[in-house]
Write an enzyme that holds these catalytic residues in place. Structure first.
Site, short mmCIF file in Angstrom:
data_model
loop_
_atom_site.label_atom_id
_atom_site.label_comp_id
_atom_site.label_asym_id
_atom_site.label_seq_id
_atom_site.Cartn_x
_atom_site.Cartn_y
_atom_site.Cartn_z
N HIS A 105 11.57 42.48 -69.57
CA HIS A 105 12.48 42.75 -68.50
C HIS A 105 13.74 43.19 -69.10
O HIS A 105 14.71 43.91 -68.40
CB HIS A 105 12.55 41.69 -67.24
CG HIS A 105 13.19 42.12 -66.01
ND1 HIS A 105 12.96 43.13 -65.52
CD2 HIS A 105 14.07 41.49 -65.47
CE1 HIS A 105 13.70 43.09 -64.35
NE2 HIS A 105 14.52 42.19 -64.37
N SER A 112 17.72 45.37 -62.89
CA SER A 112 16.66 44.81 -62.36
C SER A 112 17.28 44.97 -60.75
O SER A 112 17.14 46.05 -60.10
CB SER A 112 16.95 43.35 -62.64
OG SER A 112 15.84 42.52 -61.92
N ASP A 141 7.17 44.77 -69.00
CA ASP A 141 7.92 44.06 -67.90
C ASP A 141 7.19 43.52 -67.11
O ASP A 141 6.54 44.37 -66.22
CB ASP A 141 8.95 45.10 -67.21
CG ASP A 141 9.87 44.25 -66.43
OD1 ASP A 141 9.51 43.12 -66.25
OD2 ASP A 141 11.07 45.09 -66.10
#
Length: 331
Positions: free
Chosen positions: A311, A187, A273
Site C-alpha cells: 500500500h 488511499s 497492495d
C-alpha cells in the site's frame, strides 16, 4: 505479501462493468446543491509556524450540511502573483495534524490546502480538529461502515461533499489562481480526490495513489484488510443487510466518478497492495473519462506501477514523479 490479484497484463485491460445507480448524478447534484447554498469560507487566520519561507493560515470552511471543516493553507512567502493550488486529502484514520507536517507542494511553489477529515484523526499522525455531527445513523463504529445502510446517511456522502467544498474554498483564498487547481491524495485521500475529479468539471489536474473506494463490490469480496475489513466485519454480523450495503457503496464508487472525470490524471499503484487491491485501482484507471465528449478516454493519463510494493507504493520516488508531472500542467 506475495502477488495475489490479477497479473499485470490482465490489469492493464481490466475494465469491468460496475454497479451504477440510475439516480447517481441526481443524487450528487442534489447533495452538492444543498451544500453550496451559503458562503464557503468561514474563517481564515494566520498561524505562526517558525517557518521563514512559508506562510500558513488555519482555514475553516463550510462542508456538508454547513458543518465547519478545518484545513491548513500554506503558500510561499513573498510571492505576490496568484499561484496554482493543490488541494490534498488525507488517508484513512488521519487528521490534518500540525501545520508543518506536509510542506512538499508549498515548498515546490504551489499554494496548498490540506483538508481535515471529519470524525477522523485518532489512528495516525498528530490528530484532527473536525467533528462529524452527522454520525448518528446505524452502521459500524468506523467511518467505512458509519451510516452504511443508506446512501443519504453514509459517512462518505459527507466526506466527499467536504472534499468538493474544499476546492471551492481554495479558489477564494488569497493568492490563488482559481483556474489552476489540482487534487491530490493517497488511499482514502486518493478516493476523495478521484470523486472530486468526477464532480468538479474544471479541475486542472488529478494526482492519486492506491485510491480507496474503487470497484468496491469487488474489494469487499477479495480483501479483509481495513478499511474494507470494517465493512466485511459489519456484514459478518448483519447478514441480512448485504443488499442495502452494496447499494449504498454504489453511490461512492470511484469507478463511477472516474467515468465522469476529465482532468489530466497521474496514478500510482502497488501490485502487492491488499488494502486497495490493484484490480480495483486499474478498474478506475481503465474507465477514466469514459463519459468524456466523444466517448474516448483522455490521452493525458499516466500510471506508475510498483510491482514489489504494498500500500505504500512508490513513496518518495512517487512524490518526485508527481512533482515532475504536475509542473507543466499547472505552470
Amino acid at each position: 505479501m506475495a502477488l495475489f490479484d490479477l497479473p499485470i497484463g490482465e490489469l492493464e485491460r481490466y475494465a469491468p462493468a460496475v454497479r451504477e445507480p440510475g439516480d447517481f448524478d441526481a443524487f450528487w447534484d442534489a447533495t452538492l446543491k444543498q451544500a453550496g447554498a451559503g458562503p464557503v469560507l468561514r474563517d481564515v487566520r494566520p498561524v505562526e509556524t517558525g517557518l521563514s519561507l512559508l506562510d500558513t493560515w488555519d482555514v475553516t470552511f463550510a462542508g456538508f450540511g454547513g458543518d465547519p471543516v478545518r484545513g491548513w493553507f500554506t503558500r510561499p512567502r513573498g510571492v505576490a502573483a496568484p499561484l496554482p493550488a493543490v488541494v490534498e486529502y488525507l488517508g484513512y484514520g488521519r487528521g490534518r495534524g500540525l501545520p508543518h507536517e506536509r510542506l512538499t507542494f508549498a515548498a515546490a511553489g504551489y499554494a496548498h490546502l490540506l483538508m481535515d477529515s471529519r470524525g477522523q484523526g485518532d489512528q495516525y499522525g498528530s490528530g484532527g480538529d473536525t467533528p462529524d455531527p452527522g454520525a448518528t445513523a446505524l452502521g459500524g463504529p468506523g467511518p467505512a461502515a458509519r451510516g452504511i445502510l443508506s446512501p443519504y446517511d453514509y459517512y462518505y456522502r459527507r466526506l466527499i461533499t467536504d472534499a468538493v467544498r474544499a476546492v471551492a474554498a481554495v479558489r477564494e483564498l488569497p493568492g490563488v489562481d482559481p483556474a489552476r487547481v489540482a487534487a491530490l491524495g493517497n488511499s482514502q485521500g486518493g478516493g476523495l480526490a478521484l470523486a472530486v475529479a468526477g464532480l468538479v468539471p474544471d479541475l486542472a489536474a488529478l494526482m492519486i495513489s492506491a485510491p480507496f473506494l474503487c470497484h468496491v463490490q469487488r474489494a469487499i469480496d477479495i480483501t479483509d484488510a481495513d478499511p474494507y475489513g470494517e465493512i466485511v466485519r459489519y456484514l459478518a454480523v448483519h447478514r441480512a443487510d448485504e443488499e442495502a450495503v452494496r447499494t449504498t457503496l454504489s453511490y461512492v464508487d470511484g469507478v463511477t466518478f472516474a467515468r465522469r472525470a476529465t482532468a489530466p490524471l497521474h496514478l500510482g499503484v502497488g501490485l502487492r497492495d491488499t488494502v486497495c487491491p490493484p484490480s480495483t485501482v486499474f478498474a478506475a484507471y481503465n474507465h477514466y473519462a469514459a463519459l468524456a465528449p466523444g466517448g474516448s478516454p483522455t490521452a493525458d493519463r499516466t500510471v506508475c506501477v510498483y510491482p514489489f510494493n504494498h500500500h505504500e507504493g512508490g513513496e518518495s520516488l512517487h512524490t518526485s514523479r508527481q512533482l515532475t508531472w504536475l509542473q507543466p500542467r499547472l505552470g
